[in-house]
Design an enzyme around this catalytic site. Structure first.
Site, mmCIF file in Angstrom:
data_model
loop_
_atom_site.group_PDB
_atom_site.id
_atom_site.type_symbol
_atom_site.label_atom_id
_atom_site.label_comp_id
_atom_site.label_asym_id
_atom_site.label_seq_id
_atom_site.Cartn_x
_atom_site.Cartn_y
_atom_site.Cartn_z
ATOM 1 N N SER A 46 0.817 -1.217 0.000
ATOM 2 C CA SER A 46 0.000 0.000 0.000
ATOM 3 C C SER A 46 0.851 1.268 0.000
ATOM 4 O O SER A 46 1.851 1.363 0.706
ATOM 5 C CB SER A 46 -0.912 0.014 1.221
ATOM 6 O OG SER A 46 -1.701 1.178 1.211
ATOM 7 N N GLY B 202 8.344 -5.276 4.008
ATOM 8 C CA GLY B 202 9.434 -4.555 4.649
ATOM 9 C C GLY B 202 10.771 -4.954 4.076
ATOM 10 O O GLY B 202 11.299 -6.015 4.395
ATOM 11 N N GLY B 203 11.284 -4.127 3.201
ATOM 12 C CA GLY B 203 12.628 -4.354 2.712
ATOM 13 C C GLY B 203 12.788 -5.461 1.703
ATOM 14 O O GLY B 203 13.913 -5.893 1.434
ATOM 15 N N ASN C 298 4.484 -2.145 8.609
ATOM 16 C CA ASN C 298 4.468 -0.822 8.012
ATOM 17 C C ASN C 298 5.828 -0.176 8.295
ATOM 18 O O ASN C 298 6.703 -0.792 8.908
ATOM 19 C CB ASN C 298 3.338 0.012 8.618
ATOM 20 C CG ASN C 298 2.804 1.051 7.634
ATOM 21 O OD1 ASN C 298 3.574 1.774 7.015
ATOM 22 N ND2 ASN C 298 1.498 1.123 7.474
ATOM 23 N N THR C 299 5.993 1.044 7.855
ATOM 24 C CA THR C 299 7.228 1.776 8.135
ATOM 25 C C THR C 299 7.349 2.062 9.629
ATOM 26 O O THR C 299 6.363 2.020 10.366
ATOM 27 C CB THR C 299 7.226 3.113 7.390
ATOM 28 O OG1 THR C 299 6.065 3.847 7.767
ATOM 29 C CG2 THR C 299 7.215 2.907 5.886
ATOM 30 N N ALA D 158 7.119 10.705 4.280
ATOM 31 C CA ALA D 158 5.942 11.242 4.959
ATOM 32 C C ALA D 158 5.073 11.851 3.871
ATOM 33 O O ALA D 158 5.068 13.062 3.663
ATOM 34 C CB ALA D 158 6.330 12.274 6.006
ATOM 35 N N GLY E 197 12.399 0.064 3.411
ATOM 36 C CA GLY E 197 13.554 -0.362 2.626
ATOM 37 C C GLY E 197 14.374 -1.445 3.286
ATOM 38 O O GLY E 197 14.054 -1.912 4.382
ATOM 39 N N CYS F 233 0.159 3.246 9.930
ATOM 40 C CA CYS F 233 0.935 4.364 9.394
ATOM 41 C C CYS F 233 1.460 5.200 10.567
ATOM 42 O O CYS F 233 0.699 5.575 11.448
ATOM 43 C CB CYS F 233 0.056 5.217 8.472
ATOM 44 S SG CYS F 233 0.900 6.696 7.905
ATOM 45 N N GLY G 21 1.872 11.433 3.904
ATOM 46 C CA GLY G 21 0.754 12.005 4.667
ATOM 47 C C GLY G 21 -0.607 11.521 4.207
ATOM 48 O O GLY G 21 -1.594 12.256 4.230
HETATM 49 C C1 LIG Z 1 6.023 6.280 -0.290
HETATM 50 C C2 LIG Z 1 5.354 5.321 0.628
HETATM 51 C C3 LIG Z 1 3.990 5.465 0.893
HETATM 52 C C4 LIG Z 1 3.364 4.576 1.747
HETATM 53 N N1 LIG Z 1 2.018 4.700 1.980
HETATM 54 C C5 LIG Z 1 1.357 3.756 2.710
HETATM 55 C C6 LIG Z 1 -0.041 3.786 2.857
HETATM 56 O O1 LIG Z 1 -0.726 4.645 2.334
HETATM 57 N N2 LIG Z 1 -0.640 2.822 3.595
HETATM 58 C C7 LIG Z 1 0.077 1.810 4.188
HETATM 59 O O2 LIG Z 1 -0.518 0.930 4.831
HETATM 60 N N3 LIG Z 1 1.423 1.747 4.062
HETATM 61 C C8 LIG Z 1 2.069 2.706 3.335
HETATM 62 N N4 LIG Z 1 3.439 2.626 3.188
HETATM 63 C C9 LIG Z 1 4.154 1.524 3.838
HETATM 64 C C10 LIG Z 1 4.382 0.374 2.878
HETATM 65 O O3 LIG Z 1 3.168 -0.212 2.497
HETATM 66 C C11 LIG Z 1 5.259 -0.704 3.512
HETATM 67 O O4 LIG Z 1 4.591 -1.239 4.636
HETATM 68 C C12 LIG Z 1 6.610 -0.187 3.947
HETATM 69 O O5 LIG Z 1 7.102 0.764 3.034
HETATM 70 C C13 LIG Z 1 7.653 -1.289 4.089
HETATM 71 O O6 LIG Z 1 7.837 -1.951 2.872
HETATM 72 P P1 LIG Z 1 9.069 -1.611 1.868
HETATM 73 O O7 LIG Z 1 10.313 -1.679 2.681
HETATM 74 O O8 LIG Z 1 8.979 -2.669 0.830
HETATM 75 O O9 LIG Z 1 8.823 -0.253 1.332
HETATM 76 C C14 LIG Z 1 4.099 3.530 2.354
HETATM 77 C C15 LIG Z 1 5.453 3.403 2.082
HETATM 78 C C16 LIG Z 1 6.093 4.270 1.240
HETATM 79 C C17 LIG Z 1 7.552 4.090 0.992
#
Ligand SMILES: Cc1cc2nc3c(=O)[nH]c(=O)nc-3n(C[C@H](O)[C@H](O)[C@H](O)COP(=O)(O)O)c2cc1C
Ligand SMILES: Cc1cc2nc3c(=O)[nH]c(=O)nc-3n(C[C@H](O)[C@H](O)[C@H](O)COP(=O)(O)OP(=O)(O)OC[C@H]3O[C@@H](n4cnc5c(N)ncnc54)[C@H](O)[C@@H]3O)c2cc1C
Ligand SMILES: Cc1cc2nc3c(=O)[nH]c(=O)nc-3n(C[C@H](O)[C@H](O)[C@H](O)COP(=O)(O)OP(=O)(O)OC[C@H]3O[C@@H](n4cnc5c(N)ncnc54)[C@H](O)[C@@H]3O)c2cc1C
Ligand SMILES: Cc1cc2nc3c(=O)[nH]c(=O)nc-3n(C[C@H](O)[C@H](O)[C@H](O)COP(=O)(O)O)c2cc1C
Ligand code: FES
Ligand code: FES
Lengths: 276, 310, 310, 276
Positions: free
Chosen positions: B27, B248-249, B196-197, B76, B221, B135, B78
């Site tokens: 997402s 996550g990553g 999530n992040t 962020a 990441g 979030c 938002g």
């Molecule tokens: C630019 C960006 C926007 C994101 N927006 C959302 C969001 O709207 N809803 C959500 O549940 N997670 C959001 N996330 C979190 C990601 O879904 C994911 O849980 C997190 O980035 C870890 O995965 P990754 O390391 O593969 O990026 C966002 C992440 C990024 C980088």
């Protein structure tokens, strides 16, 4: 490499007022980069904002980037009001896809307003690759004219102004039609307002001449993840697949920059506006 | 394909959600328009999660919103989104041209908003819902909801009562606790997506300011993968029956393998797209397939949680 | 020194704890013997935190216990320590030869153990105590204590009642919440140190096994700095009066500046020693001094939390 | 660089039984490394453990490392019982500080047991640097002798066994005293049990001959952070400041390997045992 953050500190070493609204900023970067024509930088002003600006020039040996910035709103306004020689900004980039350069090609470059910025850097690079250049620059009024002498050095340059004060009275398109009717070009490059680009695309399409355009959308992440800068219906991203695109995409575009550029709830409602 | 029989089954099931392969667009990354979702399908994803959608439109934060740190990213955005009334149309259009499942990410500040958005998303044709309980940088949303286990359980119960489609909970690392998850399962949750992040910030010492306009954001990441792996490992050990989307990553097929080994049925792909573009989906599916062939696994299901049995 | 007046004051005070500079050896790294503590003092540290000490000796986990990931580290040493009865002697010996403050890190599974260890550490001459409420991979210790805010408050109260020396709480990122810290302050805590490592794991896909013998460990190093910065930022904004030791990913003078800008009075240095060795202390102090001179700051105190005022 | 984990997969391609308890393992690594003599690797056997082992040789072109492993306990026992050609292990390293090599020096190398391992690799490298080598190898019994022919090729080699079956009856020290009385060396290198090293250090000290020794302590992190491998009272770390040290540190050592090596509560109580 483990980065601290992606911003290169940069100091303004020269500012030139080009027109009432447009200024040229020469900034010295703390670190070397290698931008290609058409690519852009994200310029961050702490506590103010961050905006995409094209490279108008890059003097490699001295790590000097040239940005041509038109005053439109918050960040560009802040820059014009507050920035002096010695002021600091932070640059991330170069970002995006650049113009395609074919050695020895016969090229037509056209643009208006701050669209001249990427074209100038492109023209320099084209010359290095032994291209022959025809340049068409369009301005609203005589008082909006800038960079013309810089272009003249690089190629055969024609100008249009709507008030007719300098060059041909009329728009870029008038000049373009005349020029394209009298000669064939290997490649056309265009940069300017989207309505203009669409007209150029139609003409080039009719003449079967390859066209590359630099496009704009609101840029948020600048790295192809947030989706803000999408062009419908192709799903192409300005920040990553562009800003330089094949002119053909203009013929089928659904969401136009005018809708996209309003930093209001409307931007976020782009989906809806397309639907209509 | 003709002279090499396809020995590896890449399909995965998350309850009644059937994926042709275990890669899921996570997402918030690109899932904001029908055209981008189409591109993600063409790139080879097994499913798409939309951007988190709220009831009202949200402009999100001003630039800078995304910082690349090399080993990870802090963002962020938002929860920038056009609101569900508009996004509904985007989903409808997407459903007409996209065949892989679309998981609607639901945001909200309270029970009513979650239910409202969920209802609209379902009506628009989402194949599944994901509740954003995590979030970390939008006050009142996400993690602020997820930290209240009673409220969260209630939200799950209500959304489940109106949904025949599987509902997943997107959790943050700090709320992925046994006693929380027990309650979510009791409330009827079908799938868990984590993580999530993580709340984070980036400081520029030259300007002596935060980099993000919102000051704090979320870390994603490669560098959060060790955290995500531990979360998925812990959940799968305690609740081996609940399908997990490991997020996550994930940056290549090897990290997808890691996630699946510790217990994920599918893997979420997010910020790695900044570095690799959309080709990451096919790269992961191909690499995973080859790995399973070499190691003698017949299906992703057999690989899921293998580390617990090895 | 003669021809350049020392314009920058590097001293910092954490309540009654006076440091000649803001660098603190963080708990668990090298603080296991008097001789290593001596080397750390000679290397230029402002204070030393001992390894977390428990009542009984703990052998810790088997190898592998430490994994270098490039952007960070995952460790599961397992609170290996000789027990306070033995370690008391180590502190006594250290106090004879070391002039910078020694902060005794106190571990425990319950109130009694914390009080017992704290008492012994104080008797042995520790200049301050740090309560480990945050180690993420030893069941019953650290984070398991820190998640129970009532128990933690009680521990703080009891330890404070026997200690005239300042007592700090070492928090994990997920427990550094406003409502927790309010209670700790009510209970009398003097200093907060944050963050500890984050629960994490490393998977080797070739062997299909976890790398750490304990399976899960804690993530430290540069990649957790964005998380640590947000924690220190948040705490300092809410509680500007409590001195903070910023720990997590401090790897050079620039990261020390980041920590101080967001609100830390001192910075903890841990796993960066794996990469840089003990020279990191002088490197940080020198770099910080030069930075403050250039930016026109007279003391570390003035730099602390500056980002909130800028 | 962003690493996945620091372990290089390695496959055993040859195993040689050297004595009843000691075997030589030739392993092919998936990635090239560049160990210097005296450095060690951490060898990880998944689900079993991880132990420090010195490089006994390194064949760069083929990425083959040679390890000489004595059976002592859990991990070494597992290796000897279960590992065959084709078995896999995981290697992290090279770690630690290596021996000092001075071009053209007159060197005396001495060691016993698996201490021969680092000495062999050292001897090869010394020869490359045009050093002249005298080698003294000590073994308990005739049946414990190994690697002697390999050393003979590299320099003048003498042997002692306590049962007198091969070479001089007695210990290394007996041979050393004789040799050192008759000749001066630029550098002495020693590797073996700590009691032995201390005796060698006393002799070298008396003769004012530089000595480098390879030391052992329990290794946990191997990267200088956990403090487990500390040598008192200097605070030197075997994994980072060593394992090769100036022989002088043996003259003031407080915690001996015998105390430190017991993988029992005793290890953790090292602090206490020092105090006494
Ligand atoms: C630019 C960006 C926007 C994101 N927006 C959302 C969001 O709207 N809803 C959500 O549940 N997670 C959001 N996330 C979190 C990601 O879904 C994911 O849980 C997190 O980035 C870890 O995965 P990754 O390391 O593969 O990026 C966002 C992440 C990024 C980088
Ligand atoms: C790839 C790219 C390259 C660009 N290169 C240049 C350049 O070289 N020189 C230059 O002067 N400008 C350039 N722009 C446009 C520039 O980024 C905008 O003018 C700027 O972001 C406006 O910021 P602001 O805060 O001043 O305006 P805001 O306060 O944000 O907005 C003021 C008005 O400008 C409109 N606007 C917002 N974003 C954009 C945008 N991305 N493009 C156009 N209008 C916008 C808004 O809708 C609003 O009406 C480029 C844009 C892109 C996408
Ligand atoms: C820098 C370094 C280089 C080494 N090089 C070699 C080598 O080339 N070849 C080789 O055979 N061995 C070498 N060793 C010793 C080897 O690491 C140990 O024998 C091994 O760790 C024992 O592991 P285990 O699980 O089999 O024994 P455990 O079951 O852990 O212990 C069995 C017995 O061995 C003792 N022991 C534990 N750790 C060590 C240790 N680090 N050193 C010595 N004894 C120990 C224990 O006290 C116990 O009595 C080296 C050690 C160091 C520190
Ligand atoms: C090897 C190692 C051992 C540690 N042991 C302890 C400990 O005993 N007690 C404690 O409170 N923290 C311990 N920590 C956590 C550190 O004190 C610190 O909070 C964390 O590593 C983040 O800082 P860093 O990124 O500078 O390493 C340990 C960390 C490492 C790497
Ligand atoms: S600006 Fe985010 S995808 Fe282009
Ligand atoms: S083994 Fe950890 S410091 Fe040497």
């Amino acid at each position: 490499m483990v980065l601290r953050d992606p911003y290169i500190p940069a100091t303004i070493i020269e500012i030139n007022q080009l027109t009432e609204n447009i200024r040229e900023y020469c900034v010295k970067l703390d670190k070397s980069i290698d931008p290609e024509p058409g690519q852009f930088a994200m310029i961050w002003i702490p506590k103010v904002g961050e905006i995409p600006i094209s490279f108008a020039d890059w003097i490699c040996e001295e790590k000097i980037a040239v940005f041509v910035i038109a005053r439109v709103g918050k960040v560009t306004g802040y820059i014009q009001e507050n920035f002096k020689t010695g002021s600091k900004m932070y640059v991330r980039g170069p970002l995006g896809r650049s113009f395609t350069i074919r050695e020895g090609a016969k090229c037509l470059l056209m643009g208006g307003g701050y669209g001249l910025a990427p074209l100038y850097y492109l023209a320099k690079k084209l010359l290095e690759k032994k291209c022959r250049l025809k340049i068409i620059l369009g301005f609203k009024n005589g008082s909006d004219v800038f960079y013309v002498n810089k272009f003249r050095v690089l190629g055969d340059t024609e100008i249009s102004t709507e008030d007719g004060k300098i060059g041909v009275r009329g728009t870029l398109i008038d000049v373009l039609e005349k020029v394209m009717n009298s000669e064939r070009y290997d490649m056309v490059y265009a940069c300017g307002r989207e309505e203009l680009l669409i007209k150029i695309a139609l003409i080039c399409n009719a003449k079967n001449t390859p066209l590359e355009v630099s496009m704009e959308r609101l840029i948020k992440c600048g790295q192809g993840v947030c989706g803000t800068c999408v062009i419908e219906p192709s799903g192409l991203l300005v920040c990553r697949d562009g800003p330089v695109f094949d002119g053909k995409i203009l013929l089928e575009i659904k969401n136009h920059s005018s809708e996209n550029f309003t930093r209001s709830i409307k931007i976020v409602c782009r989906g809806a506006s397309d639907a209509k | 394909m003709l002279n090499k029989p396809c020995t590896v089954d890449m399909k995965v099931c998350l309850k009644s959600l059937h994926l042709i392969n275990p890669t899921v667009l996570t997402s918030g990354v690109l899932g904001v328009s029908y055209s981008l979702m189409k591109r993600v399908e063409e790139a080879g994803a097994g499913a798409i999660t939309t951007k988190t959608i709220t009831k009202e439109p949200r402009e999100g934060y001003w630039n800078p919103v995304f910082v690349d740190l090399g080993y990870g990213y802090v963002n962020a955005i938002g929860l920038r989104n056009p609101g569900v009334d508009v996004f509904r149309e985007e989903i409808r259009r997407a459903k007409k041209i996209i065949r892989i499942p679309i998981i609607g990410s639901v945001g909200g500040r309270d029970l009513d908003e979650f239910v409202y958005v969920a209802e609209e998303m379902l009506e628009a044709g989402c194949d599944s819902l994901e509740l954003n309980l995590s979030c970390p940088h939008v006050s009142g949303y996400g993690g602020d909801i997820g930290s209240d286990v009673e409220l969260t359980s209630k939200i799950i119960k209500e959304v489940k009562s109106i949904s025949e489609k599987p509902v997943s909970a997107k959790l943050s690392a700090s709320h992925a606790k046994k006693n929380f998850i027990e309650k979510y399962i009791d409330a009827g949750i079908d799938i868990i997506a984590a993580i999530n992040t993580l709340r984070a910030m980036v400081v520029n010492i030259d300007s002596m300011t935060p980099v993000l306009s919102n000051i704090v954001g979320g870390l994603s990441g490669p560098c959060i993968r060790p955290i995500a792996l531990a979360v998925i490992y812990d959940i799968h050990r305690e609740f081996p029956d609940i399908p997990l989307i490991g997020v996550g990553g994930v940056e290549d097929w090897m990290s997808a393998v890691e996630m699946i080994l510790v217990g994920a049925s599918a893997v979420g792909i997010g910020s790695a797209i900044a570095k690799k573009g959309l080709s990451i989906f096919k790269e992961i599916v191909k690499g995973l397939e080859k790995y399973m062939e070499e190691k003698g696994f017949r299906s992703v299901k057999d690989l899921t949680g293998y580390i617990h049995r090895n």
